[in-house]
Design a protein around this motif. Structure first.
Motif, mmCIF file in Angstrom:
data_model
loop_
_atom_site.group_PDB
_atom_site.id
_atom_site.type_symbol
_atom_site.label_atom_id
_atom_site.label_comp_id
_atom_site.label_asym_id
_atom_site.label_seq_id
_atom_site.Cartn_x
_atom_site.Cartn_y
_atom_site.Cartn_z
ATOM 1 N N ARG A 66 -4.460 7.231 8.597
ATOM 2 C CA ARG A 66 -5.776 7.678 8.211
ATOM 3 C C ARG A 66 -5.681 7.118 6.711
ATOM 4 N NH1 ARG A 66 -6.348 13.789 8.603
ATOM 5 N NH2 ARG A 66 -5.523 13.448 10.648
ATOM 6 N N HIS A 67 -4.546 6.930 6.097
ATOM 7 C CA HIS A 67 -4.799 6.407 4.703
ATOM 8 C C HIS A 67 -4.282 4.874 4.540
ATOM 9 C CE1 HIS A 67 -5.967 10.344 3.241
ATOM 10 N NE2 HIS A 67 -5.250 10.831 4.095
ATOM 11 N N ALA A 68 -2.973 4.717 4.752
ATOM 12 C CA ALA A 68 -2.317 3.516 4.255
ATOM 13 C C ALA A 68 -2.987 2.384 5.038
ATOM 14 C CB ALA A 68 -0.880 3.440 4.497
ATOM 15 N N LEU A 69 -3.065 2.579 6.405
ATOM 16 C CA LEU A 69 -3.390 1.241 7.197
ATOM 17 C C LEU A 69 -4.795 0.968 6.974
ATOM 18 C CD1 LEU A 69 -1.976 -0.293 9.245
ATOM 19 C CD2 LEU A 69 -2.949 0.816 11.110
ATOM 20 N N LYS A 70 -5.592 1.851 6.453
ATOM 21 C CA LYS A 70 -7.220 1.756 6.462
ATOM 22 C C LYS A 70 -7.485 0.660 5.129
ATOM 23 C CE LYS A 70 -11.094 4.473 6.245
ATOM 24 N NZ LYS A 70 -11.665 5.869 5.978
ATOM 25 N N VAL A 71 -6.361 0.708 4.281
ATOM 26 C CA VAL A 71 -6.432 0.047 3.078
ATOM 27 C C VAL A 71 -5.675 -1.170 3.344
ATOM 28 C CG1 VAL A 71 -5.822 -0.248 0.668
ATOM 29 C CG2 VAL A 71 -6.624 1.872 1.582
ATOM 30 N N VAL A 123 0.905 -1.217 0.096
ATOM 31 C CA VAL A 123 -0.001 0.077 -0.046
ATOM 32 C C VAL A 123 0.674 1.239 0.042
ATOM 33 C CG1 VAL A 123 -1.703 1.312 1.201
ATOM 34 C CG2 VAL A 123 -1.931 -1.219 1.099
ATOM 35 N N LEU A 124 2.004 1.242 0.656
ATOM 36 C CA LEU A 124 2.875 2.396 0.800
ATOM 37 C C LEU A 124 3.357 2.626 -0.519
ATOM 38 C CD1 LEU A 124 4.604 1.921 4.221
ATOM 39 C CD2 LEU A 124 2.817 3.445 3.779
ATOM 40 N N LYS A 125 3.292 1.868 -1.382
ATOM 41 C CA LYS A 125 4.007 2.192 -2.793
ATOM 42 C C LYS A 125 3.067 2.742 -3.712
ATOM 43 C CE LYS A 125 6.923 -1.815 -3.033
ATOM 44 N NZ LYS A 125 6.598 -3.031 -3.225
ATOM 45 N N LEU A 126 1.677 2.705 -3.170
ATOM 46 C CA LEU A 126 0.502 3.227 -4.298
ATOM 47 C C LEU A 126 0.640 4.729 -4.370
ATOM 48 C CD1 LEU A 126 -2.081 0.822 -3.204
ATOM 49 C CD2 LEU A 126 -0.963 0.649 -4.980
ATOM 50 N N ASP A 127 -0.128 4.930 -5.372
ATOM 51 C CA ASP A 127 -0.175 6.664 -5.649
ATOM 52 C C ASP A 127 -0.597 7.135 -4.664
ATOM 53 O OD1 ASP A 127 1.029 5.867 -8.037
ATOM 54 O OD2 ASP A 127 -0.625 5.943 -9.341
ATOM 55 N N PHE A 128 -1.842 6.802 -4.192
ATOM 56 C CA PHE A 128 -2.632 7.569 -3.136
ATOM 57 C C PHE A 128 -1.688 8.037 -1.982
ATOM 58 C CE2 PHE A 128 -4.348 5.318 0.798
ATOM 59 C CZ PHE A 128 -4.000 4.143 0.224
ATOM 60 N N VAL A 129 -0.941 7.301 -1.760
ATOM 61 C CA VAL A 129 -0.040 7.508 -0.755
ATOM 62 C C VAL A 129 0.930 8.569 -1.166
ATOM 63 C CG1 VAL A 129 1.903 6.599 1.043
ATOM 64 C CG2 VAL A 129 -0.086 5.057 0.490
ATOM 65 N N ARG A 130 1.516 8.336 -2.067
ATOM 66 C CA ARG A 130 2.320 9.525 -2.661
ATOM 67 C C ARG A 130 1.597 10.973 -2.454
ATOM 68 N NH1 ARG A 130 4.188 7.630 -7.730
ATOM 69 N NH2 ARG A 130 5.173 6.150 -6.491
ATOM 70 N N THR A 131 0.319 10.731 -3.011
ATOM 71 C CA THR A 131 -0.576 12.110 -2.964
ATOM 72 C C THR A 131 -0.745 12.699 -1.670
ATOM 73 O OG1 THR A 131 -1.661 10.890 -4.798
ATOM 74 C CG2 THR A 131 -2.604 13.256 -4.078
ATOM 75 N N ALA A 132 -0.846 11.669 -0.781
ATOM 76 C CA ALA A 132 -1.122 12.196 0.616
ATOM 77 C C ALA A 132 0.245 12.953 1.200
ATOM 78 C CB ALA A 132 -1.465 10.942 1.494
ATOM 79 N N ARG A 133 1.419 12.216 0.828
ATOM 80 C CA ARG A 133 2.502 12.934 1.330
ATOM 81 C C ARG A 133 2.755 14.071 0.636
ATOM 82 N NH1 ARG A 133 5.280 7.579 1.189
ATOM 83 N NH2 ARG A 133 5.228 6.845 3.520
ATOM 84 N N ALA A 134 2.502 14.290 -0.732
ATOM 85 C CA ALA A 134 2.815 15.292 -1.483
ATOM 86 C C ALA A 134 1.816 16.429 -0.900
ATOM 87 C CB ALA A 134 2.428 15.114 -2.992
ATOM 88 N N LYS A 135 0.746 16.117 -0.466
ATOM 89 C CA LYS A 135 -0.245 17.215 0.103
ATOM 90 C C LYS A 135 0.565 17.715 1.422
ATOM 91 C CE LYS A 135 -3.989 14.995 0.708
ATOM 92 N NZ LYS A 135 -5.413 14.620 1.267
ATOM 93 N N GLY A 136 1.502 17.033 1.950
ATOM 94 C CA GLY A 136 2.201 17.499 3.056
ATOM 95 C C GLY A 136 1.535 17.072 4.386
#
Lengths: 305, 542
Positions: free
Chosen positions: A220-225, A198-211
């Protein structure tokens, strides 16, 4: 959703029916008589016993008698424990197994998810490698090896915990740990693997990019998936752990339902065997349903069928 | 990717949540009864397994029998040495022909609820034990009574024709078919113990539960939690004081758990060899708490004499003579068992067994060659049946190896089965060779020898000899003990020297663990029948 749950529960009835049917017929057609002992029983007495237990006549007649009782919620009288009904035995032993099992299950979840997550964020570091080796050990060391070693260390050498028995709070600790370790280890490996994906997925990168903070990304994001495969695993695992373990309950002398899974079949006790199989299958169906509902709650894309 | 996650995982959510949920679960099941505090006792003992029932008429197992004999008492009972002493009957007389016994019941005999116990209680309880509706597997213990069998099998409906009468409250007159020398031992056995019929009638199959059961022995049933423990408390209405007030009985069946409990002083007494890890026996054999005593039981091998090659007595003899029993007792059983050449164990008063067949490989090879299998060549493949319990796996493999070593037979296949399946195979004589054991019901050679009567329920070899059957009948009708013992000696000779349908292997021992300073009244006895009412805690111990 409640309509779906209701439908799933209705579907369980034919499944349980088939399971009980197969169990009863298999036990009755396997060699071995539930009443035989070392000493020969006079044929008249044997006949009377079989009559009292509705185990005379053809196997289909016996089966019909039994199912008629089961339909009324009466699981019969144990042929091994002649003064006890199967309902009574289950009522006395199942809560014990469930007490131990629920504690072990909670421990397995807590330890497993914590360790797995901790290892995932330290991917390929020394700590991760060590924990995963430990987890592999936890999965592969059978409980009949693990339990005596734990007893030896904590009860015989250190003398901090009792060797066996049931009734006081300190007696639940060792068996609960031994029961939870293989599950905790499996969950740890599952969590780590899933979280790494999951940590490799795009939405995680997006979340990180959001700061977002690393905490927020993880929880809130990775563990949920990442939790989805764990939910799938824990349904059947919960059914297994709550209906007791023959090894742990025998080694720690715990009055649970676990040993009956084997003993009743060994003693060719058709009613007790069918009874425990019924309990286990009900748990399996129930917890699979719970897991499916949890899937749905966590991930709305999942459809409850 | 450099994830600096050390910090971030500090908020370990699952731990807090899960601890909370676990506490809730525990509280919930505590109230459900899944968890209860157990009671304290003056003596705790491991009894081997959960009792299947505590109804004395229905019990067949030894571990159930022990508890039942703490709760109930027959006309006679046993002291710590195993000798027969007066129980509910304070005295008795025996007619000169040995057929009629008149028992005098104690004037102060009472049930645990205070009801007086009368001769009528015995009569009614025996009627119940014998009645086909009770389906007692041991009701044949009452077949010695006149018409006992006819009533027990339902051929006779009128119990008043059975050989037991209660002319008044304190007199019980019993009439037997034969002068049964061991009858006073049978009356101390649980099947012949009285039960409180009003209680049985009132509660049906639930009458054996604590709070309901009324008993007449040294103890009453205080608590019984399935697979957890049974608590017994001294019966205030018992006719003599009992030294130990409360006994806790653990049903622990796992040998490791049993031994751990003993080792950590959580139990004071282990009563069975099966409750001690087999691999430990060797290393604790010399400890002061290890006790091993011979008792009336024998392990032996059955031949199926209806199948080739065991229809040939020379083959049977050859295998019997080439079985190195010393090897088995030193390598396999290892708890002090003695090699056996006879079926009847030593220790029966007035009885001497014949010699039996000695271990003699040369003669055995000779016999085998004569039968057509020189050096084991051409010996057909045969199955060795055994029950997969205790050390029998190892014993079977050892026997297989020994016959290979001494006779060159390589075609013995091991066939281990689960207990009930094994019993089924044995009963149907579906085997070539079968590892078996027999523990006497009473201390008389007859309990061993009557097994092998033609078509006897426990013969299970297919062997039959009219002379043997005739001798058994003669011995049963012989009132003179010396003459009777001589007949039985000759019978055993046929069994272990001439016809050899069985091979004796070893005499069983009773193994128990207890600290001698902490428990008294556990004396070696031939019947391995230790009454708990005889136990006491030696002085100087709390």
């Amino acid at each position: 959703m409640s309509a779906i749950i209701f439908r799933r529960l209705l579907q369980a009835i034919p499944v349980l029916f088939i399971v009980v049917t197969l169990t009863f017929l298999l036990v009755r057609s396997a060699p071995g008589n539930p009443f035989s002992t070392e000493k020969k029983i006079p044929p008249e007495i044997m006949e009377e016993l079989e009559k009292q237990y509705d185990l005379h006549g053809t196997i289909w007649h016996q089966y019909g008698q039994y199912m008629a009782k089961v339909a009324r919620g009466n699981l019969g009288i144990s042929t091994q424990y002649r003064n006890r009904t199967v309902n009574e035995i289950i009522a006395q032993t199942l809560p014990v197994s469930m007490t131990l099992g629920s504690l072990a299950f909670c421990m397995a979840m807590a330890i497993g998810i914590t360790v797995g997550g901790w290892a995932a964020v330290r991917h390929n570091q020394a700590g991760d490698r060590m924990l995963m080796i430990l987890a592999l050990l936890g999965i592969s060391v059978p409980s009949f090896v693990l339990a005596p070693i734990m007893v030896l260390i904590f009860a015989i050498w250190l003398q901090v915990l009792p060797v066996a028995g049931w009734g006081s709070p300190d007696q639940i600790i060792l068996p609960a740990i031994c029961l939870s370790i293989p599950f905790a280890a499996a969950i740890a490996r599952l969590t780590r693997g899933s979280l790494l994906e999951v940590l490799k997925l795009d939405f995680v990168r997006t979340a990180r990019a959001k700061g977002l903070s690393e905490d927020a990304v993880l929880f809130r994001h990775a563990l949920k998936v990442a939790i989805l495969p764990i939910i799938g695993f824990s349904g059947p695992a919960a059914a297994g752990i709550l209906t007791g373990s023959i090894v742990i309950e025998t080694l720690f002398d715990i009055p649970g339902i676990g040993p009956f899974f084997v003993n009743s079949a060994e003693n060719a006790d058709p009613f007790m065997t069918s009874g425990v199989v019924l309990v286990f299958s009900s748990f399996l169906i129930l917890f699979n349903l719970v897991a499916d509902i949890l899937y749905y709650v966590v991930d709305r894309r999942v459809k409850l069928e | 990717m450099g994830v600096s996650g050390t910090r971030s995982y500090r908020r370990a959510i699952p731990v807090v949540w899960v601890a909370g949920i676990a506490t809730l679960f525990l509280a919930f099941f505590y109230f459900l009864g899944g968890w209860s505090l157990s009671s304290e006792a003056d003596l705790t003992l491991c009894n081997g397994d959960e009792p299947q029932t505590l109804d004395p008429a229905i019990i067949t197992g030894q571990l159930e029998g022990r508890i039942a004999l703490a709760l109930f008492e027959g006309l006679t009972t046993r002291n710590a040495q195993g000798d027969i002493i007066p129980g509910m009957a304070e005295s008795w007389t025996r007619s000169p022909d040995g057929l009629t016994y008149t028992f005098k019941i104690r004037a102060d005999a009472k049930w645990s609820n205070g009801d007086p116990l009368t001769a009528q209680d015995f009569l009614n309880s025996w009627e119940r034990a014998l009645s086909p509706e009770t389906a007692s597997e041991y009701s044949y213990q009452l077949y010695y009574l006149v018409n006992g069998e006819a009533y027990g099998t339902g051929k006779l409906k009128d119990f008043s024709q059975v050989g037991v009468k209660a002319p008044d409250d304190r007199t019980l007159v019993v009439t037997l078919w034969h002068p049964t020398a061991y009858f006073l031992e049978l009356t101390s056995f649980q099947t012949l113990c009285p039960v409180h019929l009003p209680t049985v009638k009132k509660y049906g199959k639930d009458w054996t539960k604590p709070g309901k059961m009324v008993s007449n022995g040294p103890y009453v049933l205080k608590e019984w939690r399935l697979n957890d423990y049974i608590l017994l408390e001294a019966n205030p209405y018992y006719w003599r004081p009992v030294p130990i007030h409360r006994i806790k009985v653990l049903p622990t069946n796992n040998p490791t758990a049993c031994f751990n409990l003993f080792y950590s002083h959580k139990t004071d007494l282990i009563m069975d060899k099966g409750s001690i890890p087999a691999e430990l026996v060797q290393s604790i054999k010399d400890k002061p708490y290890f006790h091993s005593e011979p008792f009336g039981g024998t392990a032996f091998m059955r031949f199926n004499v209806k199948r080739k090659p065991f229809d040939d007595v020379r083959v049977r003899k050859a295998l019997a003579m080439a079985l190195d029993k010393e090897d088995i007792v030193t390598k396999i059983t290892r708890a002090g068992e003695k090699a056996a050449d006879t079926l009847v164990p030593p220790g029966n008063a007035g009885y001497t067994s014949p010699q039996g067949l000695p271990y003699n490989v040369a003669e055995a090879r000779q016999l085998l060659a004569e039968a057509g299998y020189p050096d084991g060549k051409g010996f057909p493949t045969v199955d060795l049946l055994y029950a997969k319990r205790g050390t029998s796996d190892n014993a079977a493999a050892e026997i297989q190896a020994l016959w290979k070593r001494d006779l060159g037979i390589t075609s013995i296949r091991l066939r281990g089965q689960e207990w009930k399946v094994y019993l089924n195979s044995m009963e149907e004589i579906d085997f070539d060779l079968c590892l078996s054991a027999w523990v006497g019901d009473y201390s008389d050679p007859q309990t061993f020898l009557d097994m092998f009567v033609t078509d006897g329920g426990n013969n299970d070899t297919g062997w039959s000899d009219p002379t043997y059957d005739q001798m058994l009948e003669t011995s049963e009708n012989t009132a003179d003990p010396a003459k009777r013992m001589q007949i039985m000696h000759d019978m055993e000779k046929i069994l272990v020297e001439d016809e050899v349908p069985i091979v004796p292997i070893d005499f069983l021992v009773g193994v128990s663990l207890y600290e001698p300073g902490k428990l008294g009244g556990f004396e070696p006895n031939f019947v391995d029948d230790h009454r708990w009412g005889e136990f006491y805690i030696p002085k100087g111990n709390p």
